[in-house]
Enzyme design. Sequence first.
Site, PDB file in Angstrom:
ATOM      1  N   ASP A   1      -9.949  -2.384   6.797  1.00 14.52           N
ATOM      2  CA  ASP A   1     -10.937  -1.544   7.564  1.00 14.52           C
ATOM      3  C   ASP A   1     -11.720  -2.108   8.842  1.00 14.52           C
ATOM      4  OD1 ASP A   1     -10.696   0.682   5.521  1.00 14.52           O
ATOM      5  OD2 ASP A   1     -12.349   0.260   4.459  1.00 14.52           O
TER       6      ASP A   1
ATOM      7  N   ARG B   1      -6.149   0.533  -5.045  1.00 17.60           N
ATOM      8  CA  ARG B   1      -5.220   0.162  -3.936  1.00 17.60           C
ATOM      9  C   ARG B   1      -5.110  -1.343  -3.804  1.00 17.60           C
ATOM     10  NH1 ARG B   1      -8.062   3.056  -0.245  1.00 17.60           N
ATOM     11  NH2 ARG B   1      -7.993   4.518  -1.853  1.00 17.60           N
TER      12      ARG B   1
ATOM     13  N   ASP C   1      -6.842  -2.687   1.285  1.00 16.71           N
ATOM     14  CA  ASP C   1      -7.497  -1.799   2.433  1.00 16.71           C
ATOM     15  C   ASP C   1      -8.094  -2.867   3.426  1.00 16.71           C
ATOM     16  OD1 ASP C   1      -7.836   0.837   2.285  1.00 16.71           O
ATOM     17  OD2 ASP C   1      -9.679   0.786   1.076  1.00 16.71           O
TER      18      ASP C   1
ATOM     19  N   ARG D   1       0.777  -1.120   0.012  1.00 11.59           N
ATOM     20  CA  ARG D   1       0.093   0.068   0.095  1.00 11.59           C
ATOM     21  C   ARG D   1       0.887   1.242   0.026  1.00 11.59           C
ATOM     22  NH1 ARG D   1      -5.311   1.323   2.151  1.00 11.59           N
ATOM     23  NH2 ARG D   1      -5.401   3.422   1.769  1.00 11.59           N
TER      24      ARG D   1
HETATM   25  N1  ROI Z   1     -15.041   0.458  -4.175  1.00  7.72           N
HETATM   26  C1  ROI Z   1     -15.333  -0.963  -4.008  1.00  7.72           C
HETATM   27  N2  ROI Z   1     -16.035  -1.684  -4.762  1.00  7.72           N
HETATM   28  N3  ROI Z   1     -14.609  -1.825  -2.906  1.00  7.72           N
HETATM   29  C2  ROI Z   1     -13.746  -1.009  -2.230  1.00  7.72           C
HETATM   30  O1  ROI Z   1     -13.194  -1.876  -1.515  1.00  7.72           O
HETATM   31  C3  ROI Z   1     -13.307   0.477  -2.417  1.00  7.72           C
HETATM   32  N4  ROI Z   1     -12.575   0.901  -1.604  1.00  7.72           N
HETATM   33  C4  ROI Z   1     -12.361   2.250  -1.527  1.00  7.72           C
HETATM   34  C5  ROI Z   1     -13.092   2.973  -2.745  1.00  7.72           C
HETATM   35  C6  ROI Z   1     -11.995   3.819  -3.688  1.00  7.72           C
HETATM   36  C7  ROI Z   1     -13.795   4.219  -1.857  1.00  7.72           C
HETATM   37  N5  ROI Z   1     -13.840   2.210  -3.718  1.00  7.72           N
HETATM   38  C8  ROI Z   1     -14.157   1.092  -3.343  1.00  7.72           C
HETATM   39  O2  ROI Z   1     -11.390   2.703  -0.891  1.00  7.72           O
END
Ligand code: ROI
Length: 162
Positions: free
Chosen positions: A98, A93, A96, A83
């Site tokens: 979260d 990315r 991620d 990342r």
């Molecule tokens: N869109 C999708 N479908 N899945 C994600 O995990 C995701 N993560 C993000 C953004 C760019 C908002 N769009 C995403 O960070």
Amino acid sequence: MNSVYIGLGSNLSKPQKQLNNALQSLSALPSSQLIQCSHFYISQPMGPKDQPDYVNAVALIETKLQPLDLLKCTQEIELLQGRERKENRWGPRTLDLDILLYGNQQITLPNLVIPHYGLKKREFVLYPLFEIAQELTLPCGEKLSKLVDLCPKNGLRAIELK
Ligand code: ROI
């Protein structure tokens, strides 16, 4: 022990592999256990459309790590998997992670808001979460099943296991 749901997402550098590596790392966290993970789902990018589809999933861990210690760990895993800080907010990315829910806690800190602000609206979070937590009620009292009913699927689909 605290039950914590973590959202995983990637749309670069072999997304499925990124998620599998991240699950491996989550299972190795100190004072923690990886309990369950949803299927992997293909989702359309939220934000700019000129980026690849995402692979998303939600995992459940049991952990004794406090929220900010856990955040440090998930950020470390993101960095380990390439990342980059320069990645823009809505851009593609490699990984991620979260923290979606931490037990029944509501946390508002400058660098950590739980429940995660996107949780209630994003199909790529709600459906995988619902797959592994059908009876869940959010700290605000709302039923997850109700939020799922209100959320269009937007083409979201589980990846077939081969
Ligand atoms: N869109 C999708 N479908 N899945 C994600 O995990 C995701 N993560 C993000 C953004 C760019 C908002 N769009 C995403 O960070």
